[in-house]
Design a protein around this motif. Structure first.
Motif, PDB file in Angstrom:
ATOM      1  N   VAL A 165      -0.228 111.784  67.593  1.00 29.12           N
ATOM      2  CA  VAL A 165      -1.640 113.073  68.374  1.00 29.12           C
ATOM      3  C   VAL A 165      -0.675 112.995  69.564  1.00 29.12           C
ATOM      4  CG1 VAL A 165      -3.702 113.720  67.750  1.00 29.12           C
ATOM      5  CG2 VAL A 165      -2.695 112.763  66.361  1.00 29.12           C
ATOM      6  N   LEU A 166      -0.564 111.949  70.540  1.00 27.73           N
ATOM      7  CA  LEU A 166      -0.960 111.761  72.409  1.00 27.73           C
ATOM      8  C   LEU A 166       0.855 112.390  71.946  1.00 27.73           C
ATOM      9  CD1 LEU A 166      -2.434 108.579  72.390  1.00 27.73           C
ATOM     10  CD2 LEU A 166      -3.170 111.449  72.431  1.00 27.73           C
ATOM     11  N   ASN A 167       1.380 113.613  71.350  1.00 28.39           N
ATOM     12  CA  ASN A 167       2.885 113.873  71.531  1.00 28.39           C
ATOM     13  C   ASN A 167       3.433 114.300  72.984  1.00 28.39           C
ATOM     14  OD1 ASN A 167       6.223 114.019  71.203  1.00 28.39           O
ATOM     15  ND2 ASN A 167       5.836 115.383  69.630  1.00 28.39           N
ATOM     16  N   GLY A 168       3.603 114.154  73.411  1.00 26.69           N
ATOM     17  CA  GLY A 168       3.481 114.277  74.966  1.00 26.69           C
ATOM     18  C   GLY A 168       2.950 113.844  76.584  1.00 26.69           C
ATOM     19  N   CYS A 169       2.604 112.629  75.728  1.00 26.10           N
ATOM     20  CA  CYS A 169       1.613 112.281  77.374  1.00 26.10           C
ATOM     21  C   CYS A 169       1.950 110.857  76.852  1.00 26.10           C
ATOM     22  CB  CYS A 169      -0.287 111.432  75.954  1.00 26.10           C
ATOM     23  SG  CYS A 169      -1.208 112.960  75.951  1.00 26.10           S
ATOM     24  N   ASP A 170       1.999 110.341  78.602  1.00 27.28           N
ATOM     25  CA  ASP A 170       2.314 109.567  78.858  1.00 27.28           C
ATOM     26  C   ASP A 170       1.936 108.125  78.370  1.00 27.28           C
ATOM     27  OD1 ASP A 170       4.240 107.580  80.420  1.00 27.28           O
ATOM     28  OD2 ASP A 170       3.973 108.153  82.291  1.00 27.28           O
TER      29      ASP A 170
END
Length: 192
Positions: free
Chosen positions: A83-88
């Protein structure tokens, strides 16, 4: 962040440092409340709800999402990362309940089957019939008494069972017996 078996004294120094620097804490209510922090706390653990908290609060630049145990051992982290794909995202491991329990009972766990029955349907009987040692996380509908009744149904009623309740807390309890003895006994929902 994996915060370990429960007591905050079991958290790593790295986890404590990150928690001291973050803008907000996100995690299941029982886990988040154990931290006793003055930072904003959001009681969410489902991946899409964690994502919604982050989307709904753009002022949060560095959030700590906390999980009981370790982030890589039967953790909600796997789905959260999707779900947090793209977050660091940085993963900080914690002490899982199984190695903590194994240390308490002075047993190695390198030769054991490791399963989680916490909100999962895993083949306990297959694990028990095929292994000398099985370490299992309990929870949800799969409480110690339910698990022991199932063992009895399949002819494993005389198998030795050791239960660790409330690991790392002052009222931690380790109890030894058989599956038959424990089939009608109540234990803490989150046991090993």
């Amino acid at each position: 962040i994996g915060i370990g078996p429960g007591n905050t004294e079991c958290m790593t120094a790295e986890a404590k440092a990150v928690l001291a620097e973050c803008d907000a804490v996100i995690g299941a209510k029982s886990v988040a409340e154990s931290l006793h922090t003055a930072k904003p706390v959001f009681h969410e653990f489902l991946p899409h709800k964690v994502h919604a908290v982050l989307d709904g609060h753009p002022s949060i630049r560095h959030a700590a999402v906390i999980m009981r145990g370790d982030v890589g051992f039967f953790s909600g982290t796997k789905k959260l990362l999707e779900v947090l794909n793209g977050c660091d995202v940085t993963l900080l491991p914690g002490i899982s309940s199984i190695p903590a329990f194994a240390a308490r009972i002075r047993k190695s766990w390198d030769d054991a089957a490791l399963i989680s029955l916490h909100g999962r349907d895993m083949n306990l009987i297959h694990a028990v019939s095929g292994n000398r040692k099985v370490f299992a996380l309990t929870g949800g509908e799969n409480t110690v008494d339910v698990i022991c009744r199932k063992l009895c149904e399949y002819g494993f009623g005389e198998r030795s069972v050791t239960v660790g309740e409330r690991l790392s807390y002052p009222d931690e309890t380790i109890t030894c017996g058989t599956a038959a003895e424990f089939s009608a006994r109540h234990f803490d929902a989150l046991s090993v």
